[in-house]
Design a protein around this motif. Structure first.
Motif, short mmCIF file in Angstrom:
data_model
loop_
_atom_site.label_atom_id
_atom_site.label_comp_id
_atom_site.label_asym_id
_atom_site.label_seq_id
_atom_site.Cartn_x
_atom_site.Cartn_y
_atom_site.Cartn_z
N SER A 84 36.76 34.89 30.83
CA SER A 84 37.27 33.78 30.01
C SER A 84 37.49 34.24 28.57
O SER A 84 38.52 33.91 27.96
N ASP A 86 38.61 24.96 56.19
CA ASP A 86 37.77 25.04 55.00
C ASP A 86 36.31 24.98 55.45
O ASP A 86 35.97 24.21 56.36
N ARG A 136 40.77 34.85 47.92
CA ARG A 136 41.23 33.48 47.72
C ARG A 136 40.22 32.62 46.96
O ARG A 136 40.52 31.48 46.61
N LEU A 137 39.03 33.14 46.74
CA LEU A 137 37.98 32.37 46.09
C LEU A 137 38.37 32.05 44.65
O LEU A 137 38.85 32.90 43.92
N ARG A 138 38.20 30.79 44.26
CA ARG A 138 38.54 30.35 42.91
C ARG A 138 37.28 29.87 42.22
O ARG A 138 36.31 29.48 42.86
N ILE A 139 37.31 29.86 40.91
CA ILE A 139 36.16 29.40 40.13
C ILE A 139 35.76 28.00 40.53
O ILE A 139 34.58 27.70 40.69
N LYS A 140 36.73 27.14 40.75
CA LYS A 140 36.39 25.76 41.08
C LYS A 140 35.78 25.62 42.47
O LYS A 140 35.28 24.57 42.82
N ASP A 141 35.81 26.69 43.28
CA ASP A 141 35.20 26.66 44.61
C ASP A 141 33.75 27.14 44.61
O ASP A 141 33.11 27.19 45.65
N THR A 164 32.39 35.43 34.83
CA THR A 164 33.40 34.44 34.47
C THR A 164 33.46 34.22 32.97
O THR A 164 34.54 34.01 32.42
N THR A 186 29.51 27.85 48.01
CA THR A 186 30.91 28.15 47.75
C THR A 186 31.73 27.44 48.82
O THR A 186 31.29 27.26 49.94
#
Length: 92
Positions: free
Chosen positions: A80, A59, A36-41, A76, A49
């Protein structure tokens, strides 16, 4: 496990999978948290994180190992570039 045994184990993985294992073991994330980890996290500048809906369905903030910050950044960037190339190819 000793540090030597962990190093031998990590060397058995391909580079992309090695990063996953390091995040699981080094950061103490469980598999679903990692998926579930996202770049924005990921806040690599401060080494944190944000884990959404973690082990206790809340959370939470977790430390990010400094040694993984550079690896995550490289990964990343690579993803990208691959994404941009795929978009450019699909527009041709």
């Amino acid at each position: 496990m000793s540090a030597g045994k962990v190093q031998v184990l990590l060397e058995a993985f391909e580079p992309d999978y090695k990063l996953i294992v390091k995040l699981l073991c080094g950061n103490g994330l469980c598999l679903m948290e990692l998926l579930r980890l996202r770049i924005k996290d990921i806040y690599s500048d401060v080494g944190l994180t944000t884990v959404l809906n973690g082990k206790v369905d809340k959370d939470q903030t977790a430390l990010l190992l400094q040694s993984l910050c550079k690896e995550l950044h490289v990964h990343t960037e690579k993803v990208s570039k691959r994404h941009k190339t795929g978009l450019a190819d699909s527009c041709k």
